[in-house]
Write a protein that holds these residues in place. Structure first.
Motif, PDB file in Angstrom:
ATOM      1  N   GLY A   1       0.697  -1.243   0.026  1.00  0.00           N
ATOM      2  CA  GLY A   1      -0.177   0.069  -0.040  1.00  0.00           C
ATOM      3  C   GLY A   1       0.883   1.311  -0.143  1.00  0.00           C
ATOM      4  N   THR A   2       0.131   2.457  -0.155  1.00  0.00           N
ATOM      5  CA  THR A   2       0.964   3.591  -0.041  1.00  0.00           C
ATOM      6  C   THR A   2       1.431   3.968   1.465  1.00  0.00           C
ATOM      7  OG1 THR A   2      -0.483   4.750  -1.574  1.00  0.00           O
ATOM      8  CG2 THR A   2       0.805   6.326  -0.437  1.00  0.00           C
ATOM      9  N   ARG A   3       2.613   4.394   1.534  1.00  0.00           N
ATOM     10  CA  ARG A   3       3.211   4.401   3.125  1.00  0.00           C
ATOM     11  C   ARG A   3       3.345   5.881   3.345  1.00  0.00           C
ATOM     12  NH1 ARG A   3       8.745   5.817   1.910  1.00  0.00           N
ATOM     13  NH2 ARG A   3       9.231   5.343  -0.095  1.00  0.00           N
ATOM     14  N   CYS A   4       3.443   5.981   4.868  1.00  0.00           N
ATOM     15  CA  CYS A   4       3.700   7.215   5.378  1.00  0.00           C
ATOM     16  C   CYS A   4       5.015   7.224   6.059  1.00  0.00           C
ATOM     17  CB  CYS A   4       2.631   7.711   6.225  1.00  0.00           C
ATOM     18  SG  CYS A   4       1.075   7.995   5.492  1.00  0.00           S
ATOM     19  N   GLU A   5       5.746   8.054   6.145  1.00  0.00           N
ATOM     20  CA  GLU A   5       7.105   8.162   6.862  1.00  0.00           C
ATOM     21  C   GLU A   5       6.690   8.837   8.342  1.00  0.00           C
ATOM     22  OE1 GLU A   5      10.218   9.845   5.029  1.00  0.00           O
ATOM     23  OE2 GLU A   5      11.666   9.192   6.128  1.00  0.00           O
ATOM     24  N   ILE A   6       6.939   8.039   9.260  1.00  0.00           N
ATOM     25  CA  ILE A   6       7.007   8.866  10.687  1.00  0.00           C
ATOM     26  C   ILE A   6       8.350   9.101  10.999  1.00  0.00           C
ATOM     27  CG2 ILE A   6       6.086   8.799  13.036  1.00  0.00           C
ATOM     28  CD1 ILE A   6       4.313   6.415  11.808  1.00  0.00           C
ATOM     29  N   LYS A   7       8.480  10.384  11.145  1.00  0.00           N
ATOM     30  CA  LYS A   7       9.937  11.021  11.369  1.00  0.00           C
ATOM     31  C   LYS A   7      10.295  11.102  12.800  1.00  0.00           C
ATOM     32  CE  LYS A   7      12.121  12.732   7.611  1.00  0.00           C
ATOM     33  NZ  LYS A   7      13.202  12.209   7.218  1.00  0.00           N
ATOM     34  N   ASN A   8      11.761  10.561  13.017  1.00  0.00           N
ATOM     35  CA  ASN A   8      12.643  10.927  14.298  1.00  0.00           C
ATOM     36  C   ASN A   8      11.861  10.475  15.241  1.00  0.00           C
ATOM     37  OD1 ASN A   8      14.765  12.149  14.093  1.00  0.00           O
ATOM     38  ND2 ASN A   8      13.872  13.978  13.365  1.00  0.00           N
TER      39      ASN A   8
ATOM     40  N   ILE B   1      -9.085   5.140   7.117  1.00  0.00           N
ATOM     41  CA  ILE B   1      -9.341   5.827   6.076  1.00  0.00           C
ATOM     42  C   ILE B   1      -9.688   4.912   4.695  1.00  0.00           C
ATOM     43  CG2 ILE B   1      -7.915   7.252   4.398  1.00  0.00           C
ATOM     44  CD1 ILE B   1      -6.472   8.426   6.535  1.00  0.00           C
ATOM     45  N   LEU B   2      -8.781   3.829   4.844  1.00  0.00           N
ATOM     46  CA  LEU B   2      -9.237   2.890   3.542  1.00  0.00           C
ATOM     47  C   LEU B   2     -10.539   2.230   3.704  1.00  0.00           C
ATOM     48  CD1 LEU B   2      -5.424   1.314   3.359  1.00  0.00           C
ATOM     49  CD2 LEU B   2      -6.816   2.708   1.877  1.00  0.00           C
ATOM     50  N   GLU B   3     -11.051   1.997   5.009  1.00  0.00           N
ATOM     51  CA  GLU B   3     -12.090   1.327   5.257  1.00  0.00           C
ATOM     52  C   GLU B   3     -13.467   2.267   4.954  1.00  0.00           C
ATOM     53  OE1 GLU B   3     -12.178  -0.766   8.958  1.00  0.00           O
ATOM     54  OE2 GLU B   3     -11.360  -2.642   8.061  1.00  0.00           O
ATOM     55  N   ASP B   4     -13.151   3.561   5.028  1.00  0.00           N
ATOM     56  CA  ASP B   4     -14.084   4.621   4.730  1.00  0.00           C
ATOM     57  C   ASP B   4     -14.088   5.000   3.246  1.00  0.00           C
ATOM     58  OD1 ASP B   4     -15.116   4.667   7.384  1.00  0.00           O
ATOM     59  OD2 ASP B   4     -13.935   6.387   8.033  1.00  0.00           O
ATOM     60  N   GLY B   5     -13.210   4.055   2.500  1.00  0.00           N
ATOM     61  CA  GLY B   5     -13.585   4.322   0.923  1.00  0.00           C
ATOM     62  C   GLY B   5     -12.317   5.488   0.502  1.00  0.00           C
ATOM     63  N   GLY B   6     -11.418   5.822   1.518  1.00  0.00           N
ATOM     64  CA  GLY B   6     -10.485   6.908   1.059  1.00  0.00           C
ATOM     65  C   GLY B   6      -9.225   6.434   0.437  1.00  0.00           C
ATOM     66  N   ALA B   7      -8.145   7.280   0.378  1.00  0.00           N
ATOM     67  CA  ALA B   7      -6.905   6.789   0.052  1.00  0.00           C
ATOM     68  C   ALA B   7      -5.671   7.381   0.928  1.00  0.00           C
ATOM     69  CB  ALA B   7      -6.716   7.300  -1.639  1.00  0.00           C
TER      70      ALA B   7
END
Lengths: 495, 95
Positions: free
Chosen positions: A223-230, A251-257
């Motif tokens: 899936g699309t990733r997010c980077e959590i910094k530091n 977010i994904l279960e609510d149909g978002g991206a």
């Protein structure tokens, strides 16, 4: 991705199971006296801008000269991660603007890092082991530090950290849960500490993690990733993975991206939030640093470092299991810290005497560790030398004291008897086990005579024996040999 | 290859150079002139040729790990427009 999703790792959403996928970038400060490209000190703290040379302050005309020890430390670390060492690597400029980056670029390694692919074996629990692939390790400069709380409308910049060498260690996306993420960082930190290439001190920022989190349905592409910094503690790394995965699933279960973005973990609120505005999308415009030639060394340089490497945790654990007959769990606990492992071996070997290595392990990881922990130090850092723990174990093995008395003696070694050997303590305080059967017999007879009702019960229910043993031990101040008491009670009670 | 005016703005912003709108057209022409000049290099086949990062036939020189520099905070901040206790002081920057 290779492996199938492990059912035990999946987390339940409202619409079915999800798999967490985590990869990590660990920034580990290289242990060295001076900086990567200047001869200013790397010491933590220091008055503002005191550990700064004109190179670190990026004054015009100053040129970087690489620290050979930092190169050796990176190679040692690569060897410890069973990784490919690249005999030729290149330094690039990563361009961005920030007040604590006086050069306007960070010297880093982009396409040709000093270390390539490797692998770390991680114990997630006593029964579960995973392999986490290492993508690469490269050398780069740290930035300075901005203080925002000194004035309402200004920031203060201290460049003491500017130019300190970092190793960025990038994992493959092989981690599948918050627990695995914690275990990976813990293991990596242990390896770095064994190697002496990074002190692993997260409070002082010597080890910082950027955590990449994404979620997917089992078996589907990443899936699309997010980077959590530091993220700056192992506990927070676990929490950050957990809350970020939950956020994405929501977010994904609510149909978002999911938007690919950089986020920050806020431990107080237990949430992650977006960090940089999107229009500032990174454009680092990497290019080879014209001030630095390619970094090259030969295989002999690498081999010399390999020969001098210390025994690493996995090898030490295997040896403890083989040589001392320890179970995997005990060996794992002991080798998690190099000083603890050394202390344990000193205990086992003290005085050249043979002693039960498993019993020693029980004391070192059990009661002794608890007392050390209560004193706020590791087992190797207390005032108690290994030889005294060995002495305590010997007293037990020689039947001079019981296990109960041994615990009391150990407690005394942390209170009234800080400087005494257990043998002296036992002698002086008259704690020797009573092996005189006459004395034990008198105590047994007295208890039996005083409790006729319990005697009757014990005949029907032999487990009552324990109660009698306890009473006799109490009457003898814990000094009676428990085995003798047991035997004598059995014959007196006829059970 | 050529750049449009948006790219000129973008490059200027990345380099933190203030560029007025009336300068953009001029800069765009200059940049495109340079690009077309170096475009000739595109005709050369460099398949399998390693990028040259230096013309010097020498290795990267290394230095021993010794602390022989620093402790010159006064010099470091000497030219700072604003300073306090040897800190550089800048307009507030918080993420």
């Amino acid at each position: 991705m290779t492996a199938h999703a492990k059912p035990s790792k999946l987390i339940k959403g409202a619409t079915g199971d999800w798999e967490i996928v985590v990869g990590m970038e660990i920034h580990a400060q290289v242990t060295s006296k001076s900086k990567l490209f200047s001869s200013a000190s790397t010491e933590f703290g220091g008055a503002p801008n005191s550990h700064v040379s004109l190179v670190d302050a990026a004054m015009p005309g100053m040129l970087p000269v690489i620290n050979e020890e930092c190169v050796r430390q990176a190679v040692r670390t690569g060897l410890g991660l069973k990784a490919q060492i690249n005999l030729r690597s290149i330094f690039d400029r990563k361009n961005y603007f920030y007040p604590d980056l006086p050069q306007g670029y960070q010297i880093s390694q982009y396409k040709n890092p000093i270390v390539g692919e490797g692998e770390v074996i991680v114990d997630v629990s006593p029964t579960e082991q995973i392999k986490v692939g290492i993508e690469r390790l490269h050398l780069e400069q740290d930035a300075g530090k901005s203080l925002h709380d000194q004035s309402p409308d200004q920031s203060f910049v201290d460049l003491n950290r500017s130019g300190v060498a970092l190793m960025e260690i990038v994992s493959k996306p092989d981690i599948r849960s918050a627990e695995e993420a914690r275990a990976y960082v813990t293991k990596l930190r242990t390896i770095l500490r064994y190697l002496g290439t990074c002190d692993g001190n997260m409070e002082q920022g010597s080890l910082r993690a950027d955590v990449n989190v994404s979620v997917r349905r089992p078996g589907e592409p990443l899936g699309t990733r997010c980077e959590i910094k530091n993220v700056n503690s192992i506990r927070f790394i676990g929490q950050a993975v957990e809350v970020e995965a939950r956020r994405q699933i929501g977010i994904l279960e609510d149909g978002g991206a999911i938007d690919q973005e950089t986020r920050l973990f806020d431990p107080a609120r237990g949430e992650t939030r977006a960090m940089r505005s999107k229009e500032e999308a990174h454009d680092y415009r990497y290019f080879p640093d014209p001030d630095l030639l390619p970094l090259e060394f030969d295989q002999a340089f690498v081999d010399a470092l390999a020969v001098a490497l210390p025994e690493l945790p996995d090898a030490k654990k295997a040896r403890f299991m083989r040589e001392y007959g320890l179970p995997s769990y005990d060996a794992g606990v002991l080798v998690a810290d190099r000083d603890t492992a050394d202390f344990y071996e000193d205990c086992v070997r003290a005085g050249g005497k043979a002693r039960d290595a498993k019993v020693v392990a029980n004391w070192v990881t059990g009661d002794f560790a608890a007392l050390a922990n209560a004193a706020g130090v590791g087992v190797a850092q207390t005032h108690v030398p290994a030889v005294r723990i060995a002495s305590l174990v010997d007293l037990l093995a020689e039947n001079v004291i019981s296990g109960k008395i041994a615990k009391d003696v150990l407690a005394l070694m942390f209170s009234e008897e800080r400087d005494a050997d257990p043998r002296d303590i036992v002698e002086r305080r008259g704690l020797k086990q009573v092996t005189d059967t006459g004395a034990i017999e008198r105590a047994v007879d007295a208890i039996v005579a005083a409790n006729p009702d319990k005697v009757e019960q014990a005949k029907a229910k032999p487990t009552m024996l324990g109660w009698f043993v306890g009473q006799v031990m109490k009457a003898t101040g814990g000094k009676a040999n428990p085995q003798s008491v047991n035997d004598m009670l059995k014959s007196k009670l006829g059970i | 290859m050529s750049v449009d005016q948006g790219t000129v703005h973008r490059i200027a912003h990345l380099a933190r150079i203030a560029v007025d709108d009336n300068e953009v057209e001029h800069l765009q022409r200059e940049i495109n002139a340079i690009l077309s000049f170096v475009e000739a290099l595109g005709a050369i086949d460099v398949e399998g040729v390693e990028p040259m990062t230096s013309v010097l036939p020498m290795l990267l020189r290394m230095r021993p790990d010794e602390v022989t520099d620093g402790f010159i905070a006064e010099d470091v901040v000497a030219n700072a427009p604003e300073r306090e206790d040897h800190f550089f002081v800048v307009p507030k920057v918080v993420e």
